[in-house]
Design an enzyme around this catalytic site. Sequence first.
Site, PDB file in Angstrom:
ATOM      1  N   ARG A 190     -13.495   2.991   5.237  1.00  0.00           N
ATOM      2  CA  ARG A 190     -12.770   1.893   4.588  1.00  0.00           C
ATOM      3  C   ARG A 190     -13.480   1.337   3.349  1.00  0.00           C
ATOM      4  NH1 ARG A 190      -9.741   4.447   7.481  1.00  0.00           N
ATOM      5  NH2 ARG A 190      -8.036   3.511   8.631  1.00  0.00           N
ATOM      6  N   ASP A 238      -9.505  -2.666  10.440  1.00  0.00           N
ATOM      7  CA  ASP A 238      -9.474  -2.046   9.113  1.00  0.00           C
ATOM      8  C   ASP A 238      -9.089  -3.035   8.013  1.00  0.00           C
ATOM      9  OD1 ASP A 238     -10.342   0.406  10.043  1.00  0.00           O
ATOM     10  OD2 ASP A 238      -8.323   1.081  10.550  1.00  0.00           O
ATOM     11  N   SER A 243      -1.782   5.752  17.371  1.00  0.00           N
ATOM     12  CA  SER A 243      -2.262   5.451  16.029  1.00  0.00           C
ATOM     13  C   SER A 243      -3.557   6.244  15.838  1.00  0.00           C
ATOM     14  CB  SER A 243      -2.529   3.951  15.905  1.00  0.00           C
ATOM     15  OG  SER A 243      -3.206   3.705  14.709  1.00  0.00           O
ATOM     16  N   ASP A 281       4.038   3.788   7.708  1.00  0.00           N
ATOM     17  CA  ASP A 281       3.685   2.411   7.337  1.00  0.00           C
ATOM     18  C   ASP A 281       3.435   2.262   5.841  1.00  0.00           C
ATOM     19  OD1 ASP A 281       3.892   1.481   9.909  1.00  0.00           O
ATOM     20  OD2 ASP A 281       1.737   1.588  10.341  1.00  0.00           O
TER      21      ASP A 281
END
Length: 446
Positions: free
Chosen positions: A100, A129, A181, A19
Amino acid sequence: MSKQQSKEKVVLAYSGGLDTSVCVKWLQEEKNLDVIAVLGDVGQEHDGLEAIKEKAFSLGVIACEVVDMRDEFCANYVVPALAANALYENKYPLVSALSRPLIAQHLVHAAHVHGASYVAHGCTGKGNDQVRFELSIMTLDPHLSVIAPVREWDLGMRPDEIAYAVAHGVPVEASIEKPYSIDDNLWGRAIEAGALEDPWAAPPSDIWTMTTAAEDAPDAATSVVIGFEHGVPVSLNGHAMELAELIVNLNTLAGSNGFGRIDMIENRCVGLKSRECYEAPGALALIQAHKALEDLCLEASVLHAKLELEQTWAGLVYAGQWFSPLKQALDAFMHETQQHVTGEVRLKFYKGSCTVSGRRSSSSLYDQKLATYDNDEAFDQTDAMGFINISSLPLKTWAAAQGSQANTPSLSVSKKHASGSGVNSVCAVAPELVSDEEPALLKAAC
Ligand code: ARG
């Protein structure tokens, strides 16, 4: 000035996966931006940070910052999370939610260093996220603009993304095969999607990498003593250790005993429920031990207030509010409570379980002389009478005002709900509720 140098810049949170690699090309091609990749080491598994950096350069980034964030992650994120015994919805130790805001701090820093006015991430529009990255970035520098290519591009399905990758020279490697994921760091590992989307399907055994299945764990129990100073874990079995090393060791020890798996349905920020699996052996063991020490060291009303605020803290951090004033105010409270949380806790791991088997502290508020059932010179039991008289006064006044019978449930047992002799299933309900026609009502009353 050449045309190349006059381009605007974007700082991208880069992981080396498919990604974010496609994001590099997309930002270059579709947005005509120069890309600066920032790769954070938060203790995740990887095939070599140098290799990921090379990959970024092969995609044409103008700079790639590889930042070792592990110590910062521990000191500034794990320590406050542990102080708050942070478990979202009482289960999830906020693994991804903690990394994050830290990565966002570094993205903003890189944007300032490189003179970029854009920051980008590779999150989808369905997850948490994106919220965490963007709320953090906006709080840290409201002048930066965020780009979320995955949310914007029309490469909706995986095959389209792969076709785009192939057409733009992005290596796709094993990405096509990866059914889940995954996001991981020192504090644990999150696994979602693929076969896990069916909440009834048992998690396939191949999703777990940090933990042994309980049934395959050793037949003998393992005990470990964790030392805390002001709420921070500082030693394992008496050996002083940096927090990052301690967590890594505990991950191995607890994980190899089958402890630390979570399989839950979780409420995401964007309003949907999702099925998530996590492994967080070290985190869950430390939270358990830390709570046990707090039980010993915190004054009762502080402990009770803290239990409620812990939920709020975890909810805020889950929802990306790391830098919010409320979260910071709660941090100040949590920090204050940790002043006397110093001592040791013994944990016992056995085939998937973790139990506290001992705790001690020089700041303990536990007083054996008061608690003992033996010789109780320190506690005058006759005082209890006055205490009960005073505390029952509002209840007695209220009960009297209701009339004598109204509040007295009878000890009837519904035939339908009684099991066997009925001895173990006595359920006190008002007589008017005991009716075979109203099982739901009866159940609620029980
Ligand atoms: N649901 C978890 C959370 O919101 C895990 C997110 C994991 N992220 C990922 N890209 N797989 O914290």
